[in-house]
Design a protein around this motif. Structure first.
Motif: not given
Length: 356
Positions: A152, A160, A164
């Protein structure tokens, strides 16, 4: 005495040499198995030397030397003197290893994984290592995040991240249930690092075999790289284990045909050394055992060694020498060295080592 004459008068024995500049400042410390040959090598065909050696030689006005019984002791003395004197050209010419730890901060809503060269006593932080290949460690962490899809870019930002959309982030950026999933993955990773659960490696091997059987060779190759990458984290470099385990090492080096020198090493420190005559070795065995037992008791803290860069550097010197020289050594378990215990195994091991 002229420099050339002083070099020619050097003995053909082990030792340490200390190069000095015009002001008498020590600018370089080196070790040698044969002092005369090693120091002469700096001044023979100097034009063929690398630039850094030519610069050193151009600044040498004089030198001192210290004789040692063995090359091993020259290694150790060189390390000590460099640490104390910090000569200019040792800094310029030495290739320093970088040691690193995996740091996992357990505090906060999600686990934070990073690489650091220093450990702290901060609560809620776990460390794994040290590792002597930081590049491979960084690659292993990147592969772990890629394989588990937890790479991430913007944790808990509420929107997002790019990864992602690329399928490389489980949604930690969005929060919610993804945070729990992320932490569970990191906990699995921690179990792997602790050596408590190698299920990830087994899972990868099964996937690799399946991909190969389906002729998906590119996929199989990528999984194989994951296995290699994760395996780097399972096993510290040998020298680090050698240091961290605080092993008791008895090493023997032959000085002359009828003389040997015995060293007792604990972790990264030589805590006892003595010369003995082979002709009198049977009479010396009890004295050797007593010296080892006394040294062990005086240096047994009952605590694990604090391992940092300095300790690993010292262990590197010891390990490299013992592994690559003609000296003989063996590991002695702690329970053989308890005062008042049975010393039959210790005595037999010492006899075998000496007679080899």
């Amino acid at each position: 005495m002229k420099l050339r004459d002083k070099i020619n008068s050097l003995p053909l024995t082990p030792g340490v040499y200390l190069m000095k500049d015009l002001t008498g400042t020590i600018i370089y410390v080196g070790k040698a198995k044969t002092l005369k040959k090693r120091v002469q090598s700096y001044f023979h065909k100097s034009a063929a030397h690398p630039q850094k050696i030519r610069k050193l030689v151009a600044n040498i006005h004089d030198f001192d030397y210290i004789l040692t019984d063995t090359e091993f002791e020259a290694f150790l003395l060189e390390c000590q003197l460099i640490k104390e004197l910090k000569p200019l050209f040792n800094k310029k010419m030495k290739s320093h290893l970088s040691y690193s730890y995996i740091q996992i901060d357990m505090e906060g809503p999600y686990r934070k994984i990073s690489i650091t060269q220093n450990k702290t006593d901060k609560d809620g932080v776990m460390y794994f290592g040290p590792y002597t290949s930081p590049i491979y460690v960084r690659k292993a962490i990147e592969d772990m995040k890629e394989y588990f899809k937890i790479n991430c870019l913007q944790p808990l930002k509420g929107s997002p991240c790019l990864n992602y959309f690329l399928g490389q982030c489980n949604g930690l950026c969005l929060g919610g249930n993804a945070v729990k999933q992320y932490n569970e993955v990191v906990d699995t990773f921690i179990s792997l690092l602790k050596g408590e659960d190698s299920g990830v490696i087994d899972e990868l091997r099964d996937k690799m075999q399946h991909a190969a059987s389906e002729l998906q060779f590119e996929t199989a190759s990528k999984i194989r790289n994951y296995i290699k990458s994760f395996s780097v984290l399972l096993y510290k470099e040998t020298v680090v284990q050698f240091t961290e385990n605080s092993q008791n090492i008895v090493a023997i080096e032959r000085l002359m045909e009828n003389t040997l020198k015995l060293f007792f090493i604990k972790g990264h420190k030589v805590i006892f050394s003595q010369k003995y005559s082979l002709e009198m070795i049977e009479q010396h065995l009890e004295q050797i055992r007593t010296s080892i037992l006394t040294s062990f008791q005086e240096n047994a803290s009952g605590k694990s060694l604090i391992i940092g860069k300095a300790e690993i550097d010292e262990a590197q010197i010891i390990y490299s020498y013992l592994s690559g020289s003609n000296s003989r050594f063996t590991v002695i378990p702690d329970d053989w060295l308890i005062i008042g215990g049975s010393y039959e195994r210790l005595d037999n091991t010492l006899k075998e080592l000496i007679e080899m």
